[in-house]
Design a protein around this motif. Structure first.
Motif, PDB file in Angstrom:
ATOM      1  N   ASN A  44     -29.330  12.830  10.837  1.00 25.73           N
ATOM      2  CA  ASN A  44     -29.672  11.215  10.355  1.00 25.73           C
ATOM      3  C   ASN A  44     -30.910  11.491   9.750  1.00 25.73           C
ATOM      4  OD1 ASN A  44     -27.544   9.258  10.045  1.00 25.73           O
ATOM      5  ND2 ASN A  44     -28.769   8.749  11.812  1.00 25.73           N
TER       6      ASN A  44
ATOM      7  N   LEU B 291     -24.435   7.639   2.918  1.00 26.20           N
ATOM      8  CA  LEU B 291     -24.121   8.761   2.807  1.00 26.20           C
ATOM      9  C   LEU B 291     -23.489   9.806   4.209  1.00 26.20           C
ATOM     10  CD1 LEU B 291     -26.770  10.288   0.231  1.00 26.20           C
ATOM     11  CD2 LEU B 291     -24.014   9.859   0.130  1.00 26.20           C
ATOM     12  N   SER B 292     -22.822  10.616   4.291  1.00 23.11           N
ATOM     13  CA  SER B 292     -22.834  10.720   5.790  1.00 23.11           C
ATOM     14  C   SER B 292     -23.970  11.754   5.781  1.00 23.11           C
ATOM     15  CB  SER B 292     -21.142  12.039   5.523  1.00 23.11           C
ATOM     16  OG  SER B 292     -20.946  12.203   6.591  1.00 23.11           O
ATOM     17  N   ARG B 293     -23.595  11.845   7.284  1.00 24.52           N
ATOM     18  CA  ARG B 293     -24.331  11.887   7.824  1.00 24.52           C
ATOM     19  C   ARG B 293     -24.173  13.727   7.972  1.00 24.52           C
ATOM     20  NH1 ARG B 293     -25.220   9.806  13.722  1.00 24.52           N
ATOM     21  NH2 ARG B 293     -23.310   9.517  14.573  1.00 24.52           N
TER      22      ARG B 293
END
Lengths: 286, 521
Positions: free
Chosen positions: B473, B443-445
């Motif tokens: 993160n 998943l995109s941070r």
């Protein structure tokens, strides 16, 4: 900061900038370190879609256009008509990259050179030089009536000769598309017309390789290298197959140190007959 | 059990090298089975030779693949064993030559098939994980390790490319081939969706089954733009009658009612009609024959690819696809009726970890495809120039090597993922251990993803509840719990299915035929 040092303090060799380190070319001493890396920014940041590398690949002589071509990339976002249009553009673009027969030959030969280099595990420097040599052969119009495959193989063989990296014609022929005759014809042309700076092959170049193939201890190898020097001093080398001389020296050294090695084994590794080997061996014994 | 006992157990547990065990197991499985599997999937390399009149076709058959242990080729041409420490110091790659048996076959048209050349040839170099079975230090004692300059305490589990140590980051993905039901909103209305990431041989296809606000079911899958009526698709797959469709979905009266609504709206009644309708969707404006061909191709190629299996007839696979779609429909309806909760994506049962071996499989597959394309090109060139075709002169070994090494060196993996390989954190010994046992969510941070970052109850005993970075993160990068054991995919799925069939499970394609006893008469 020690980028200004140009001579090695240990051996007075010249200093080369290698990434963040200044390294002596001859002895490998790290003379200094610079905290700032002047090289390209190789970092790619995770989660970033764009590649942050600032520069492209370096120029290379081993591509027909020196690696300066543009490519039309692919995207999953394009759909339908747009996608087909780009496929057409890509095809036309690729076709347009090769403008002449001459260029096409160059591409073909360079691919062949790359292939041989990779299967013989030769260095990139040799590859680039071989490509340059092929180019000059093409400029001198030596290719007419001779095969491209032959020239590709001959360029590599010639480069190996001039660079002092020992490879036999047979070794190249086993991986090359060219036949030995084609290689010979091309190499003769190269040698005659371009005046390659090739001397006789130094048998010493073969010694380490044969020693590893025959799995001989280091002591034998070192002794064999001294024997080669001795043979050269006594003038036993001229007129003999250098690979045979190397094998004979290895055999002699092995005999002296009671390491099991038959003449047949040594001769086979060097791709010569045991008779060739025995000639040098007998003279070394004297 | 007091602290002392626990300590004793703990010590015993970690006496064996368990810290990078998941990397070793995964990579060894890749070397032992995975590589050969990828080659067997590829099977042959076809060429365009023979398309012309009066020319015999030529193709290459791929055979056994073999990896030796890491070696280095010196400038003088000698080849020696390479140890990790030497690779680190000399800034070279710790990789082993890969050999493959290849046979060039010609003929089949007019003349009989004839093998032109069959040899085992070097196809490239494979980076080898330090400490794996193919590593030169495997099985060394501590003294031997010290002799060759290796640290006996070093856990291994990383690669060494151009002298830098790279670890492949374990990634946490949503489980493939599993139905996940959930709510979605469309134009402000709530709809129910059943999703499956169908995966087979590196091809990944998302199949969606959606119950729209007017109660109709629609399915969407790759290569078809938009969505298709559920009933049409199921009929195209061979499930024809109303009764069968309804009962395959559910026996529940309320769901049956929903299904009948769908059937009333159905555009087609027979399989032929359904395939025609599908053809119009996938190849509109084309000729009728092409439409049919394309429709059949799309069904067999892009719809639920994971249901395919070696040696199972297309017919049987199709009906299984229909049954699977019915299960998806059932999930939608149950969600709509409140019979079940929506599936939890963060539940660890719905997660799978991609460890180094899986990542290397992806890499090897694309590298082999690239090699195959190059071999095809070289063969065609050699044939055009009337050369003798031989295996050793058409394989360019740097193609595969380059494709394997470059992603590990830069972290830019196939499929556009970046940061997959990272420089091993050598800040201190604990840093290395932690780095090898780290895992990353794709998943995109930069987006919140609050649920994904939360500690989930199912992470108990698997994931460390406290070790995660602060900042963007947080909760996306996790670490394994101390005594976590990672289970692997079954190595022999066919055997498992056989076993299940013997225990009485019916309807397993490919096995059923073996199971079927002659009827008592």
């Amino acid at each position: 900061m020690s980028t200004t040092v140009t001579q090695c303090p240990e051996c007075n060799g010249s200093v080369k900038q290698q990434g963040v380190e200044s390294v002596c070319r001859s002895c490998g001493l790290v003379v200094g370190e610079d905290a700032i890396d002047p090289g390209p920014e190789w970092r790619s940041f995770d989660d970033d879609d764009t590649d942050r590398a600032r520069t492209g690949a370096p120029l290379t002589r081993s591509r027909h256009d020196r690696g300066l071509s543009t490519k039309i990339g692919r995207s999953t976002r394009l759909k339908g008509r747009k996608r087909r249009q780009f496929a057409r553009l890509r095809r036309e673009h690729n076709r347009a990259q090769i403008s002449s027969k001459r260029e096409r030959n160059k591409v073909y030969a360079f691919t062949e050179i790359r292939r041989i280099i990779s299967s013989m595990a030769l260095s990139d420097a040799i590859r680039d030089r071989a490509c340059v040599l092929f180019e000059s052969a093409q400029n001198e119009a030596l290719l007419q009536g001779r095969t491209l495959e032959g020239f590709a193989a001959a360029a590599i063989y010639a480069t190996c000769r001039t660079e002092g990296v020992a490879r036999t014609v047979d070794e190249i022929c086993t991986v090359a598309k060219a036949t030995p005759a084609e290689l010979r014809a091309a190499y003769d042309a190269l040698n005659r017309e371009l005046g390659l700076p090739t001397g006789p092959i130094d048998p010493r170049e073969y010694v380490p390789r044969f020693a590893t193939t025959l799995d001989l201890p280091t002591a034998v190898r070192q002794r064999a290298e001294r024997l080669v020097d001795e043979a050269q001093d006594r003038g036993l080398v001229s007129g003999r197959n250098p690979a045979g001389v190397a094998a004979a020296c290895l055999y002699t050294a092995a005999q002296e140190q009671d390491v099991a090695l038959t003449q047949a084994e040594a001769a086979e590794t060097a791709d010569v007959t045991p008779v060739t080997l025995r000639g040098t061996y007998a003279e070394l014994q004297e | 059990m007091d602290t002392q006992d626990r300590r004793a157990i703990s010590r015993e547990y970690f006496a064996k090298e368990r810290l990078a065990e998941h990397h070793f197991r995964s990579f060894n499985a890749f070397l032992d089975r995975g590589m050969q599997q990828v080659v067997d999937e590829k099977e042959t390399i076809e060429t365009d030779i023979g398309d012309k009149e009066g020319q015999e076709p030529v193709w290459v058959e791929l055979g056994d693949v073999r990896v030796v242990t890491p070696r280095v080729r010196e400038a003088d041409g000698s080849e020696e064993l390479l140890y990790p420490q030497e690779a680190r110091l000399r800034n070279i790659t710790y990789s082993a030559p890969v050999f493959m048996e290849m046979a060039i076959v010609r003929g089949g048209e007019e003349e009989p098939e004839e093998v032109v050349d069959r040899t085992e040839t070097k196809i490239g170099r494979m980076p080898i994980m330090v400490g794996s079975n193919k590593c030169n230090i495997a099985g060394f004692t501590d003294e031997e390790l010290i002799d060759i300059g290796e640290d006996p305490a070093d856990p291994g589990g990383y690669f060494c490319v151009n002298g830098s140590e790279r670890v492949l980051m374990t990634s946490e993905d949503l489980a493939p081939n599993k139905i996940l039901a959930e709510y979605d909103t469309k134009y402000g209305d709530e709809v129910q969706v059943a999703k499956t990431f169908s995966q087979r041989r590196g091809y990944r296809a998302l199949v969606l089954c959606e119950r729209t606000r007017d109660g109709l079911l629609e399915v969407s899958f790759p290569s078809v733009s938009g969505s298709i009526d559920f009933v049409t698709l199921v009929r195209a797959l061979g499930l024809e009658s109303d009764e069968e469709i309804v009962h395959r979905v559910s026996e529940d009266p309320e769901i049956v009612k929903f299904m009948l609504e769908n059937l009333e709206e159905a555009e087609v009644q027979t399989t032929e009609e359904a395939i025609e309708t599908l053809g119009k969707r996938v190849a509109s404006g084309q000729g009728k024959n092409y439409q049919l061909k394309r429709a059949n191709y799309v069904i067999d190629r892009y719809l639920l690819p994971h249901l395919h299996e070696e040696g199972v007839e297309e017919e049987e696979v199709r009906i299984n696809k229909a049954f699977y779609l019915c299960r998806m429909a059932e999930a939608c309806f149950e969600l709509a009726l409140g019979r079940r909760e929506s599936d939890d994506k963060d539940h660890y049962a719905n997660k799978r970890l991609k460890v180094s071996g899986d990542l290397m499989t992806d890499l090897f597959r694309t590298a082999l495809n690239k090699l195959a394309r190059d071999v095809k090109y070289q063969l065609e060139r050699a044939n055009m120039r009337n050369r003798q075709l031989s295996v050793s002169t058409v394989v360019r070994s740097d193609v595969l090597t380059e494709r394997l090494e470059h992603p590990i060196a830069t972290g830019n993996w196939v499929g556009g993922r970046s940061g997959v390989s990272q420089l091993v954190d050598r800040t201190d010994f604990m840093g290395v251990l932690s780095h090898l046992r780290r895992l990353r969510s794709p998943l995109s941070r930069s987006q919140p993803h609050f649920e994904a970052r939360d500690l989930h109850a199912t992470q108990w005993g698997r994931i460390c509840p406290s070790e995660t970075p602060e900042g963007p993160n947080c909760g996306l990068v996790k670490n394994f719990a101390q005594a976590m054991e990672l289970s692997q995919d079954v190595s022999d799925p066919q055997g498992l299915k056989q076993e299940l069939a013997e225990m009485g499970v019916q309807g397993i394609p490919g096995i059923e035929s073996i199971e079927q006893q002659p009827a008592d008469d």
